[in-house]
Design a protein around this motif. Sequence first.
Motif, PDB file in Angstrom:
ATOM      1  N   LEU A 194       0.881  -1.280  -0.009  1.00 42.24           N
ATOM      2  CA  LEU A 194       0.005   0.063   0.059  1.00 42.24           C
ATOM      3  C   LEU A 194       0.753   1.405  -0.044  1.00 42.24           C
ATOM      4  O   LEU A 194       0.649   2.462  -0.583  1.00 42.24           O
ATOM      5  CB  LEU A 194      -0.866  -0.141   1.090  1.00 42.24           C
ATOM      6  CG  LEU A 194      -2.044   1.008   1.120  1.00 42.24           C
ATOM      7  CD1 LEU A 194      -2.807   1.013  -0.088  1.00 42.24           C
ATOM      8  CD2 LEU A 194      -3.008   0.697   2.511  1.00 42.24           C
TER       9      LEU A 194
ATOM     10  N   TRP B 102       2.422   1.692  -3.417  1.00 46.07           N
ATOM     11  CA  TRP B 102       1.429   2.471  -4.345  1.00 46.07           C
ATOM     12  C   TRP B 102       1.041   3.818  -4.170  1.00 46.07           C
ATOM     13  O   TRP B 102       1.397   4.611  -5.225  1.00 46.07           O
ATOM     14  CB  TRP B 102       0.170   1.559  -4.248  1.00 46.07           C
ATOM     15  CG  TRP B 102      -1.026   2.145  -5.068  1.00 46.07           C
ATOM     16  CD1 TRP B 102      -1.393   1.843  -6.471  1.00 46.07           C
ATOM     17  CD2 TRP B 102      -2.045   3.095  -4.757  1.00 46.07           C
ATOM     18  NE1 TRP B 102      -2.365   2.548  -6.927  1.00 46.07           N
ATOM     19  CE2 TRP B 102      -2.838   3.235  -5.953  1.00 46.07           C
ATOM     20  CE3 TRP B 102      -2.486   3.596  -3.368  1.00 46.07           C
ATOM     21  CZ2 TRP B 102      -3.904   3.901  -5.854  1.00 46.07           C
ATOM     22  CZ3 TRP B 102      -3.493   4.526  -3.383  1.00 46.07           C
ATOM     23  CH2 TRP B 102      -4.218   4.775  -4.850  1.00 46.07           C
TER      24      TRP B 102
ATOM     25  N   LYS C 268      -7.912   0.327  -3.275  1.00 45.41           N
ATOM     26  CA  LYS C 268      -6.794   0.528  -2.116  1.00 45.41           C
ATOM     27  C   LYS C 268      -7.489   1.207  -1.042  1.00 45.41           C
ATOM     28  O   LYS C 268      -6.679   0.746   0.154  1.00 45.41           O
ATOM     29  CB  LYS C 268      -5.737   1.829  -2.692  1.00 45.41           C
ATOM     30  CG  LYS C 268      -5.128   1.563  -3.873  1.00 45.41           C
ATOM     31  CD  LYS C 268      -4.222  -0.081  -3.671  1.00 45.41           C
ATOM     32  CE  LYS C 268      -3.470  -0.532  -4.882  1.00 45.41           C
ATOM     33  NZ  LYS C 268      -2.705  -1.655  -4.730  1.00 45.41           N
TER      34      LYS C 268
ATOM     35  N   GLU D 144      -8.299  -2.209   0.870  1.00 43.22           N
ATOM     36  CA  GLU D 144      -6.818  -2.728   1.239  1.00 43.22           C
ATOM     37  C   GLU D 144      -6.366  -1.917   2.623  1.00 43.22           C
ATOM     38  O   GLU D 144      -6.117  -2.372   3.460  1.00 43.22           O
ATOM     39  CB  GLU D 144      -5.795  -2.492   0.312  1.00 43.22           C
ATOM     40  CG  GLU D 144      -5.767  -3.463  -0.548  1.00 43.22           C
ATOM     41  CD  GLU D 144      -4.831  -3.346  -1.783  1.00 43.22           C
ATOM     42  OE1 GLU D 144      -4.780  -3.987  -2.771  1.00 43.22           O
ATOM     43  OE2 GLU D 144      -3.686  -2.962  -1.534  1.00 43.22           O
ATOM     44  N   LYS D 145      -6.774  -0.559   2.475  1.00 42.97           N
ATOM     45  CA  LYS D 145      -6.478   0.231   3.829  1.00 42.97           C
ATOM     46  C   LYS D 145      -7.139   0.021   4.989  1.00 42.97           C
ATOM     47  O   LYS D 145      -6.898  -0.331   6.077  1.00 42.97           O
ATOM     48  CB  LYS D 145      -6.445   1.639   3.361  1.00 42.97           C
ATOM     49  CG  LYS D 145      -6.165   2.637   4.695  1.00 42.97           C
ATOM     50  CD  LYS D 145      -6.377   4.109   4.258  1.00 42.97           C
ATOM     51  CE  LYS D 145      -6.220   4.994   5.430  1.00 42.97           C
ATOM     52  NZ  LYS D 145      -7.437   4.919   6.235  1.00 42.97           N
TER      53      LYS D 145
ATOM     54  N   TRP E 197      -1.633   7.978   3.560  1.00 43.03           N
ATOM     55  CA  TRP E 197      -3.003   8.439   2.937  1.00 43.03           C
ATOM     56  C   TRP E 197      -3.491   9.676   2.640  1.00 43.03           C
ATOM     57  O   TRP E 197      -3.943  10.375   1.928  1.00 43.03           O
ATOM     58  CB  TRP E 197      -4.040   7.612   3.633  1.00 43.03           C
ATOM     59  CG  TRP E 197      -5.064   7.283   2.792  1.00 43.03           C
ATOM     60  CD1 TRP E 197      -6.310   7.837   2.826  1.00 43.03           C
ATOM     61  CD2 TRP E 197      -5.631   6.237   1.696  1.00 43.03           C
ATOM     62  NE1 TRP E 197      -7.162   7.622   1.951  1.00 43.03           N
ATOM     63  CE2 TRP E 197      -6.863   6.569   1.154  1.00 43.03           C
ATOM     64  CE3 TRP E 197      -4.721   5.586   1.142  1.00 43.03           C
ATOM     65  CZ2 TRP E 197      -7.474   5.779   0.112  1.00 43.03           C
ATOM     66  CZ3 TRP E 197      -5.288   4.461   0.037  1.00 43.03           C
ATOM     67  CH2 TRP E 197      -6.657   4.778  -0.491  1.00 43.03           C
TER      68      TRP E 197
END
Length: 857
Positions: free
Chosen positions: A251, A254, A292, A295-296, A333
């Motif tokens: 993550l 990315w 994503k 996923e987080k 993020w």
Amino acid sequence: TFTAWCNSHLRKAGTQIENIEEDFRDGLKLMLLLEVISGERLAKPERGKMRVHKISNVNKALDFIASKGVKLVSIGAEEIVDGNVKMTLGMIWTIILRFAIQDISVEETSAKEGLLLWCQRKTAPYKNVNIQNFHISWKDGLGFCALIHRHRPELIDYGKLRKDDPLTNLNTAFDVAEKYLDIPKMLDAEDIVGTARPDEKAIMTYVSSFYHAFSGAQKAETAANRICKVLAVNQENEQLMEDYEKLASDLLEWIRRTIPWLENRVPENTMQAMQQKLEDFRDYRRLHKPPKVQEKCQLEINFNTLQTKLRLSNRPAFMPSEGKMVSDINNAWGGLEQAEKGYEEWLLNEIRRLERLDHLAEKFRQKASIHESWTDGKEAMLQQKDYETATLSEIKALLKKHEAFESDLAAHQDRVEQIAAIAQELNELDYYDSPSVNARCQKICDQWDNLGALTQKRREALERTEKLLETIDQLYLEYAKRAAPFNNWMEGAMEDLQDTFIVHTIEEIQGLTTAHEQFKATLPDADKERQAILGIHNEVSKIVQTYHVNMAGTNPYTTITPHEINGKWEHVRQLVPRRDQALMEEHARQQQNERLRKQFGAQANVIGPWIQTKMEEIGRISIEMHGTLEDQLNHLRQYEKSIVNYKPKIDQLEGDHQQIQEALIFDNKHTNYTMEHIRVGWEQLLTTIARTINEVENQILTRDAKGISQEQMNEFRASFNHFDRDHSGTLGPEEFKACLISLGYDIGNDAQGEAEFARIMSIVDPNRLGVVTFQAFIDFMSRETADTDTADQVMASFKILAGDKNYITVDELRRELPPDQAEYCIARMAPYNGRDAVPGALDYMSFSTALYGESDL
């Protein structure tokens, strides 16, 4: 059977009995038997031969049996001394039950059930063996043989035994047990086979001897089971840690790759290229980012679940690698979303700028083309020497023509200034083709300056000649003077009618429409002026025809002919309906844009409050109690399903938002919600419901692992919610203390009570945040008395497997543990370096301690 059992213990004291009822009458060997099997000393026996001495000894034995919690019903010393066989055998069976069978317990069952369960488990892998009781299940002898083979496979070739040969099976088991296991032959094979239902007490007594003979192996098995359990927990936790690290790394990688793309603000030169960038950004928001986000959310859930499992297994908390904490992910993020916001704002501003530039560039080209068309040939005209051979009338005509030209030139000054202003604005807005624009503008300005100089020079020449010539034709002059401004008006009208426009609202297009209608209202007066100018030309023609004036049929004062006036007038009339059509189309487009605004606003004004309402409802659900945790979990999952089912409305709003952006709509007065607000709210809603579900799952995991009943869990939740008055989901220190006291936890107001509460706070709030979560609260309420494995327990289990040595070998690990867990230990145990070490010895003590030490991948 009872005699053999007694002798198996009495021979340790160097004596035997022949007849139970006779040899126990004086109480001496009875007391000796009890001392051997209990390992304790009884009261000193009486050595006299009198009956009173014998009764005293037997009473001492019976008192000792009673002191072990055994109730002796109808068994008295006199019956034993008198040789009562039934009473004596009853007493011996009572001793066997208490000292040989009662201590046998498998999974907290009774002695008899525990012994039976032990037999069933040990013989389960063997064909033709089905132990259901302590009588007929043992008649074929295979049960005894299976018990021996399971623990000492080298003593019996089990594969050669037959179910239809019970005598051979029984004798084989009895002989091997007596020869190799030191278990006396308590039963006779012929008696068992010849009896419909063998004696249950005899079978139990004999089988208990097998249990005690293999007790060492049983301890090793128990120790191995404990080690396997602990290792399985560590292996599972390490796998979860590896999974977290990989997911966090992927993550972060990315995000690291995506942010530079979002921070690349190099503008494109064309609208098409910038709109492609906007479309790429939309694809990123619709297709690449949502997985994503999931996923987080999953990363946080996995982290919380792992921490819960570590707490439940008495392991320290998991500390991810540097830079991979949940907070690090959240910070990264946040940087991603900040870059997103800045990138989208930059894209839209660039599109607005390019739209403005395209409009200005087109306007520049139109005005420049009109001006260049007008100036074409003007320099050559101004440089003519026609006045040198002209007549007086021709000179005057040339002078008037030149005056008309100067008037025309002055009328075009405004357009030149407009061209220069537009070029300047294109430069200021960083138009990509500015060099070409600047070159064209400079050429126009240089030409304009040259025209001015040539015009001044020609005027001076004509004025010098004018002194010699005086004839003037007033009609041509009037025509020229009126035709020139009218011609300029028509050219200006044509330019305005062909002028491009850009608007963003209905009000703006309505303003243009109103101005156009006002222009159309001036057309009748303009037509009258046109008729008047044409009338002058017709009058000139009449004079020429009447007086035969040598004018060669042309007006010497102007180049504007009636034909040109009529042609331009016709062109103006044709441009008016075209302008009407263009304004109508733009009005329709603005109406469509307004419909898109209203459509988006109507949906956004519903979806925005809906998301806020759902967030508040989830907050209430997470602090209210209704039914069991499973009921709450099912309720939350149904709630999550209803939220996910709302996704098509979000997608529909995304579609409307895309139409708005494609239509280049940049504001919307019908709503305060932007698509960015909706996206962020939706992602927060999905994350919040997933976290709430995970919290309940962790509560279930804690409840089941710690043995907390549903009633206790409800009581914990009710007390927690009562003191969580601000519904924040956490308790402050004073609220937490009040909650503990309400549950009966004694915390005094003295220094000792303060120290105890400080200890509790260090457990429930290790990071010293000043708040206590519900998960930390129930962990504390259950952990104080929790039956968890410890490093000392695991170390003791390894010591059993090692045969009481301070080290363990590779062969012992592979023999006692399942293959994967044996290899797990071998790979991680350090070499043993004690004085008693042998080659290949492994240190199980440091390994056991490390199992409960720092979590380290």
